[in-house]
Design an enzyme around this catalytic site. Structure first.
Site, PDB file in Angstrom:
ATOM      1  N   LYS A   1       0.850  -1.185   0.000  1.00 56.88           N
ATOM      2  CA  LYS A   1       0.000   0.000   0.000  1.00 56.88           C
ATOM      3  C   LYS A   1       0.882   1.230   0.000  1.00 56.88           C
ATOM      4  O   LYS A   1       1.611   1.487   0.959  1.00 56.88           O
ATOM      5  CB  LYS A   1      -0.898  -0.010   1.224  1.00 56.88           C
ATOM      6  CG  LYS A   1      -1.786   1.213   1.310  1.00 56.88           C
ATOM      7  CD  LYS A   1      -2.784   1.105   2.417  1.00 56.88           C
ATOM      8  CE  LYS A   1      -3.621   2.360   2.506  1.00 56.88           C
ATOM      9  NZ  LYS A   1      -4.610   2.298   3.554  1.00 56.88           N
TER      10      LYS A   1
ATOM     11  N   LYS B   1      -1.965  -1.460  -4.060  1.00 60.24           N
ATOM     12  CA  LYS B   1      -2.838  -0.287  -4.006  1.00 60.24           C
ATOM     13  C   LYS B   1      -1.999   0.982  -4.038  1.00 60.24           C
ATOM     14  O   LYS B   1      -1.046   1.057  -3.278  1.00 60.24           O
ATOM     15  CB  LYS B   1      -3.642  -0.351  -2.711  1.00 60.24           C
ATOM     16  CG  LYS B   1      -4.513   0.828  -2.461  1.00 60.24           C
ATOM     17  CD  LYS B   1      -5.171   0.716  -1.130  1.00 60.24           C
ATOM     18  CE  LYS B   1      -5.809   2.046  -0.807  1.00 60.24           C
ATOM     19  NZ  LYS B   1      -6.213   2.158   0.534  1.00 60.24           N
TER      20      LYS B   1
HETATM   21  C1  PBG Z   1      -7.790   3.260   5.120  1.00 58.52           C
HETATM   22  C2  PBG Z   1      -7.968   3.236   3.667  1.00 58.52           C
HETATM   23  C3  PBG Z   1      -7.730   4.240   2.709  1.00 58.52           C
HETATM   24  C4  PBG Z   1      -8.172   3.746   1.491  1.00 58.52           C
HETATM   25  C5  PBG Z   1      -8.621   2.462   1.715  1.00 58.52           C
HETATM   26  N1  PBG Z   1      -8.472   2.157   3.050  1.00 58.52           N
HETATM   27  C6  PBG Z   1      -7.230   5.628   2.885  1.00 58.52           C
HETATM   28  C7  PBG Z   1      -5.839   5.903   3.249  1.00 58.52           C
HETATM   29  O1  PBG Z   1      -5.005   5.014   3.445  1.00 58.52           O
HETATM   30  O2  PBG Z   1      -5.584   7.085   3.416  1.00 58.52           O
HETATM   31  C8  PBG Z   1      -8.179   4.485   0.187  1.00 58.52           C
HETATM   32  C9  PBG Z   1      -9.103   3.971  -0.846  1.00 58.52           C
HETATM   33  C10 PBG Z   1      -9.383   4.902  -1.967  1.00 58.52           C
HETATM   34  O3  PBG Z   1      -8.728   5.939  -2.170  1.00 58.52           O
HETATM   35  O4  PBG Z   1     -10.310   4.600  -2.718  1.00 58.52           O
HETATM   36  N2  PBG Z   1      -6.531   3.344   5.604  1.00 58.52           N
END
Ligand code: PBG
Length: 323
Positions: free
Chosen positions: A195, A248
């Protein structure tokens, strides 16, 4: 000498092109993210994400019926609580928004596969993904205890799979142990393994009201200059017990998806995130491109090697291609 190789011979008709297509995309590949908010009679469009809404549980059926009709049967749930505090207590409360939503969906739509996002940022008053120390840093190991509590409460509510998105070190092993000790050995974990710290999450943070009130997430999310590091993260998560690994965002990271697919034999999920969605929706709205770019983008994610695609485009894709 005459050159006998004419690649266009095989592109002559649509039937032939379809026969030779190397990648196929079906509604089965998609997971649809849903935002659920406390309150009554709420269906509000997220201003930065066209056609994506926040629902209160009493109006959730409107969305679930549409999804079922379109053939989408997998959800990833995000909750927006009424109260936030420093320890995200609404994230693990028995009557928290996600716990209630899971019970509602599993009772009324038993065929929907319900995946829940495990993170604290939507539930903390400071908007970070864990417990913060005096200096403003996230305390990794203390945070694990909370992630364990959140995971267990989602499991007890009836979630079919949980998806930790916090990026704390050792979280998969910790959560796996908590689940196993409490009789949830069969509950799979989809780990947000690679991520990245990304500005493409911008619209989501508005949707989930989870922007950090100070600092950023760079100390726990990944640096986009790195690819080897993503492979380490996958390896760690697999060793700790992840059943599905995730990359992601998706579009600026297709190389990471492909490399992951080359290196690991686990199912791979890719999250086509909010900013990627809104960028395309805005370009379509302005007439710069037509909506077939959505298919092009979704196919690129599949072609790169993702088995599961988490996307806000899922519903409209499924509707457009309904057989
Ligand atoms: C929670 C989370 C996030 C997203 C999914 N789970 C936000 C982040 O990490 O700031 C983002 C998903 C998206 O942008 O569609 N941590």
């Amino acid at each position: 000498m005459k050159n006998f190789n004419r690649t266009r011979r095989l592109r002559k008709s649509r039937v032939m092109r379809d026969m030779l297509a190397e990648t196929s995309l079906s509604v089965e590949d998609f997971v649809y993210p849903l935002f659920i908010i406390e309150g009554i009679n709420v269906k509000e469009e997220i201003s930065s994400m066209e056609n994506i809404f926040r629902y209160s549980i009493d109006r959730l059926s409107e969305e679930l019926d549409e999804l079922a009709e379109a053939g989408i049967n997998k959800l990833l749930l995000f909750g927006i609580p009424q109260h936030k505090d420093s320890v995200a207590s609404q994230a693990y409360a028995e009557d928290g928004i996600i716990q209630k939503a899971v019970r509602f969906i599993k009772t009324n739509y038993p065929d929907m596969l319900v995946i829940t996002d495990i993170c604290m940022c939507e539930y903390t008053d400071h908007g970070h993904c864990g417990i913060i120390d005096e200096k403003g840093y996230v305390k990794n190991d203390l945070t694990l205890e909370y992630l364990g509590k959140i995971s267990l409460s989602h499991a007890r509510a009836g979630a079919d799979m949980i998806a930790p998105s916090d990026m704390m070190d050792g979280r998969i092993a910790y959560i796996r142990q908590v689940l196993d000790e409490n009789g949830f050995e069969e509950l799979p974990i989809m780990a947000y393994s690679a991520k990245y710290s990304s500005s493409f999450y911008g619209p989501f943070r508005e949707a989930a009201d989870s922007a950090p009130s100070f600092g950023d997430r760079k100390t726990y999310q990944m640096d986009y200059r790195n690819s080897d590091e993503a492979m380490w993260e996958h390896m760690n998560d697999i060793e700790e017990g992840a059943d599905i690994i995730m990359v992601k965002p998706a579009l600026a990271y297709l190389d990471i998806i492909q490399r992951t697919a080359d290196m690991f034999l686990k199912p791979i999920a890719a999250y086509n995130v909010s900013g990627e969605y809104s960028m395309i929706m805005n370009a379509i709205k302005q007439g710069l491109v037509d909506e077939s770019v959505i298919d092009e983008v979704l196919y690129s994610i599949k072609r790169a090697g993702a088995k599961i695609i988490i996307s806000y485009h899922a519903k409209s894709y499924a509707r457009r291609h309904k057989k």
